[in-house]
Design a protein around this motif. Structure first.
Motif, short mmCIF file in Angstrom:
data_model
loop_
_atom_site.label_atom_id
_atom_site.label_comp_id
_atom_site.label_asym_id
_atom_site.label_seq_id
_atom_site.Cartn_x
_atom_site.Cartn_y
_atom_site.Cartn_z
N TRP A 39 -9.84 -21.23 44.35
CA TRP A 39 -11.12 -21.30 43.45
C TRP A 39 -11.53 -22.71 43.75
CZ3 TRP A 39 -13.36 -17.54 40.92
CH2 TRP A 39 -12.39 -16.55 40.69
N THR A 64 -15.67 -24.90 43.34
CA THR A 64 -16.91 -24.79 42.65
C THR A 64 -17.92 -24.81 43.71
OG1 THR A 64 -15.85 -26.40 41.08
CG2 THR A 64 -18.13 -26.63 41.08
N ASP A 91 -26.51 -22.87 44.47
CA ASP A 91 -26.81 -21.44 43.93
C ASP A 91 -26.49 -20.66 45.09
OD1 ASP A 91 -27.52 -22.70 41.70
OD2 ASP A 91 -29.73 -21.71 41.76
N ASN A 129 -22.17 -8.75 41.59
CA ASN A 129 -22.59 -9.86 41.37
C ASN A 129 -23.81 -10.39 42.24
OD1 ASN A 129 -20.46 -10.06 39.60
ND2 ASN A 129 -20.14 -12.23 39.93
N ILE A 144 -23.93 -16.80 42.45
CA ILE A 144 -23.17 -17.74 41.68
C ILE A 144 -23.91 -19.01 41.42
CG2 ILE A 144 -21.01 -18.94 42.07
CD1 ILE A 144 -19.67 -16.52 43.08
N GLN A 157 -20.38 -23.57 39.22
CA GLN A 157 -19.59 -22.20 38.64
C GLN A 157 -18.42 -22.05 39.94
OE1 GLN A 157 -21.71 -18.50 38.29
NE2 GLN A 157 -22.06 -19.11 35.94
#
Ligand code: AMP
Ligand code: MG
Length: 431
Positions: free
Chosen positions: A355, A357, A361, A413, A416, A420
């Motif tokens: 994961w 960050t 965008d 989606n 992101i 996020q």
């Protein structure tokens, strides 16, 4: 159309891992052993450590003698690493001991040098090294701190005992594993045979890199990308060149590739165009087509087929799309895990995801799981993912080149936003 997770699960049910073995020797060829996959779990023939030894430069003592400190002990010998202690410690006695040296009989702890004082006229080091076997009886050491029993003693067998499994089957040998096998004197090890992976490029427009380009032609870069990618997995790449968009030529090439490999990867010719023959030819060759497309972007057309040989072995066929980014993303997401499983690797075979960050965008169309190539970097608080600048056209190899991660925007989606979390497939890139 399968989701990426469904496709991966299905592929894992189709792989028959290699079971044939060969012997390699970590002392003769440590480099060749790197990445080889263990076919047996080597058992230790030795205790580790092999005997009680000192973890420090200091003095071997009997804890009973040093309950009250400071206390002066008689130094009866010096024991450097590799030397057998000559004397057992009696009451009131100590031995000078160096890191890794065998503990003398009677000693049950080591006091580190920094917690002692040596009352010698000359320096203790010179004097002891000059006459290691013949210490003057009046040499004394003052112990300044009481050790607990076994302080700074590495006890025999405390790391591993005779009969313990040193490594597990299915493990890819890394540098520490090679060190361990050498230390255990188990230099000859059984590993699985490396799979041979044939690589084909299809397309009339393709030429090799050294050939001058005519209008309309492009270089067959996938052949080289896939060769390098297969090599990184530890399998043996078997590059088989360019096949024109001709049904018979494709059929011959695929049959030839299947005949001399454990897995075949082709690129191009799996879309719905008039010149896309791979799926038809596979069917003609008696293959079972399990997957024809996956809901990922880039790389939706993905053919996964199996071919049974007369000898009863089953080969997996991956037909990747021709666009360079699609082919590489398809390899990283689906082919590399299948090769890991085929190679006898214990798993998990899936790519490594982390994961991170998002540093800006990120957009996607939401219809398919979208893989955005870019860079992951470790920051003080975790990973960050930055999408590569420039076009994310699946035909663009230019900005794919520095990729070390694929940021994944899930199906459904459309974006992101900055800050996020985003799941990132990590890619082993050269440093
Ligand atoms: P295809 O999947 O055969 O329809 O090819 C899609 C696109 O990828 C076309 O623009 C091809 O020119 C390109 N392409 C196909 N094979 C390769 C290859 N081996 N190396 C580089 N580009 C390729
Ligand atoms: Mg083509």
């Amino acid at each position: 159309m399968f989701t990426a997770a469904e496709a991966e699960r299905l592929i894992f049910t189709l792989v028959s891992p290699i079971t044939s073995r060969e012997t390699v020797d970590v002392a003769d060829d440590p480099i060749g052993c790197l990445g080889r996959i263990l076919a047996t779990a080597p058992l230790s023939q030795l205790d580790f450590p092999h005997w009680d030894n000192s973890a420090m430069d200091g003095y071997a003592v009997r804890t009973a003698d040093v309950q009250t400190v400071p206390v002066s002990l008689q130094v009866i010998e010096e024991i450097p690493a590799g030397k057998l202690p000559q004397k057992a410690l009696g009451p009131g006695q100590a031995a000078r001991i160096l890191t890794g040296a065998m503990l003398p009989e009677g000693a049950d702890a080591v006091v580190m040098q920094e917690e002692t004082e040596r009352n010698l006229q000359s320096g203790p080091k010179d004097r002891l090294e000059d006459e290691p076997e013949n210490q003057p009886a009046d040499q004394q050491v003052v112990i300044l701190r009481s050790p607990l029993p076994q302080n700074f003693v590495r006890q025999r067998g405390s790391f591993a005992k005779v009969g313990d499994a040193l490594l597990t089957t299915g493990r890819a040998l890394g540098p520490a594993d090679i060190a361990l096998l050498a230390a255990a004197q188990q230099t000859s090890v059984q590993v699985y045979r490396r799979p041979r992976v044939a690589i084909l490029s299809t397309g009339d427009e393709l030429v090799p890199p050294h050939q001058p380009l005519q209008p309309g032609q492009i270089v067959d870069s996938n052949q080289y990308a896939l060769t390098a990618l297969v090599a990184q997995t530890g399998a043996i790449p078997v590059p088989m060149g360019i096949v024109p968009d001709d049904r018979l030529a494709v059929k011959r090439a695929i049959a030839g590739a299947l005949a001399q490999s454990d897995m075949v990867i082709s690129s191009g010719g799996v879309s719905v165009g008039d010149y896309d023959y791979v799926d038809e030819v596979l069917a003609e060759l008696g293959a079972t087509l399990h997957i024809r497309s996956v809901a990922v972007k880039p790389g939706k057309p993905l053919t996964v087929a199996t071919v049974e040989s007369e000898r009863g072995s089953r080969r997996l066929y991956f037909g990747l799309p021709g666009n360079p980014a699609s082919a590489m993303v398809g390899f990283w997401r689906f082919v590399a895990p299948a090769i890991a499983q085929l190679s006898g690797h214990q798993g998990p075979w899936s790519p490594d995801f982390v994961w991170a960050t998002a540093t800006a965008d990120l957009q996607a169309d939401g219809r398919r799981e979208t893989y955005l190539w870019g860079q992951i970097t470790a920051s003080a608080t975790g990973y960050e993912f930055a999408r590569a600048a420039g076009s994310h056209s699946s035909g663009n190899l230019i900005n794919l080149a520095n990729t070390n991660g694929l940021g994944i925007v899930p199906q459904g989606n459309q974006q992101i936003i900055t800050g996020q979390p985003i799941r990132v497939l990590t890619i082993r890139s050269a440093r």
